[in-house]
Design a protein around this motif. Structure first.
Motif, PDB file in Angstrom:
ATOM      1  N   PRO A  58      -3.091   2.191 -13.439  1.00 56.85           N
ATOM      2  CA  PRO A  58      -2.532   3.459 -12.955  1.00 56.85           C
ATOM      3  C   PRO A  58      -2.821   3.761 -11.484  1.00 56.85           C
ATOM      4  N   VAL A  59      -3.939   3.280 -10.970  1.00 58.39           N
ATOM      5  CA  VAL A  59      -4.277   3.504  -9.560  1.00 58.39           C
ATOM      6  C   VAL A  59      -4.456   2.136  -8.926  1.00 58.39           C
ATOM      7  N   SER A  60      -3.482   1.731  -8.125  1.00 56.04           N
ATOM      8  CA  SER A  60      -3.546   0.408  -7.521  1.00 56.04           C
ATOM      9  C   SER A  60      -2.985   0.436  -6.120  1.00 56.04           C
ATOM     10  N   ASP A  61      -3.703  -0.133  -5.192  1.00 53.29           N
ATOM     11  CA  ASP A  61      -3.221  -0.252  -3.822  1.00 53.29           C
ATOM     12  C   ASP A  61      -2.222  -1.392  -3.681  1.00 53.29           C
ATOM     13  N   THR A  62      -2.089  -2.223  -4.716  1.00 50.64           N
ATOM     14  CA  THR A  62      -1.213  -3.388  -4.608  1.00 50.64           C
ATOM     15  C   THR A  62       0.228  -3.076  -4.945  1.00 50.64           C
ATOM     16  N   LEU A  63       0.524  -1.908  -5.486  1.00 51.69           N
ATOM     17  CA  LEU A  63       1.901  -1.584  -5.863  1.00 51.69           C
ATOM     18  C   LEU A  63       2.670  -1.103  -4.637  1.00 51.69           C
ATOM     19  N   ARG A  64       3.900  -1.577  -4.501  1.00 52.38           N
ATOM     20  CA  ARG A  64       4.712  -1.281  -3.334  1.00 52.38           C
ATOM     21  C   ARG A  64       5.463   0.035  -3.506  1.00 52.38           C
ATOM     22  N   GLU A  65       5.882   0.609  -2.420  1.00 48.97           N
ATOM     23  CA  GLU A  65       6.610   1.878  -2.437  1.00 48.97           C
ATOM     24  C   GLU A  65       8.036   1.730  -1.911  1.00 48.97           C
ATOM     25  N   ARG A  66       8.333   0.660  -1.184  1.00 49.68           N
ATOM     26  CA  ARG A  66       9.637   0.500  -0.535  1.00 49.68           C
ATOM     27  C   ARG A  66      10.699   0.006  -1.505  1.00 49.68           C
ATOM     28  N   GLY A  67      11.915  -0.071  -0.982  1.00 42.14           N
ATOM     29  CA  GLY A  67      13.043  -0.582  -1.745  1.00 42.14           C
ATOM     30  C   GLY A  67      13.059  -2.102  -1.770  1.00 42.14           C
ATOM     31  N   ILE A  68      14.203  -2.664  -2.103  1.00 43.53           N
ATOM     32  CA  ILE A  68      14.346  -4.110  -2.229  1.00 43.53           C
ATOM     33  C   ILE A  68      14.291  -4.756  -0.852  1.00 43.53           C
ATOM     34  N   ASP A  69      13.332  -5.627  -0.679  1.00 38.21           N
ATOM     35  CA  ASP A  69      13.191  -6.434   0.531  1.00 38.21           C
ATOM     36  C   ASP A  69      13.116  -7.876   0.048  1.00 38.21           C
TER      37      ASP A  69
END
Length: 127
Positions: A58-69
């Motif tokens: 639930p708390v992870s710095d590895t998850l991305r926030e942007r769209g498809i790149d």
């Protein structure tokens, strides 16, 4: 020297396991596999001869926030039909970036799961 036999699995961090399970089980139709009773929450899927493991974090710095790149980290699944995969994604209202004539040497479709992990579907041109 390491003698490789193949890729066994890819693991992805997800924030909400139930939301991720809906996407991978109900939208993409991946087949769930039995999972050992680890202390962590997760789900395993069969993807051909390989596996995809989702791990709730639930708390992870590895998850991305942007769209498809399409140049960002991702995993790729080879599919039989580019056209049928694209049609299915349209029916399921999944946003994607399609590259039917990719210079990669095969057709590509990129999608995001609910946690913004990138998945590529690759297929022969014209399939």
């Amino acid at each position: 020297m390491i003698q490789f036999e193949g890729l066994h699995h890819v693991s992805l961090a997800v924030r909400d396991l139930e939301k991720a399970k809906f996407f991978y089980s109900d939208v993409l139709k991946f087949r769930e596999l039995p999972r050992p009773p680890f202390d962590s929450k997760g789900v395993w899927y069969a993807v051909g001869n390989q596996q995809l493991h989702l791990l709730e974090h639930p708390v992870s710095d590895t998850l991305r926030e942007r769209g498809i790149d399409t140049t960002d980290g991702h995993f790729s699944i080879w599919v039989k039909s580019y056209r049928e995969t694209k049609e299915w994604l349209d029916r399921m209202n999944v946003e994607y970036v399609a590259k039917p004539d990719s210079i990669a040497g095969f057709a590509q479709i990129f999608v995001l799961d609910p946690d913004r992990n990138i998945i590529e579907f690759g297929a022969e041109y014209g399939s």
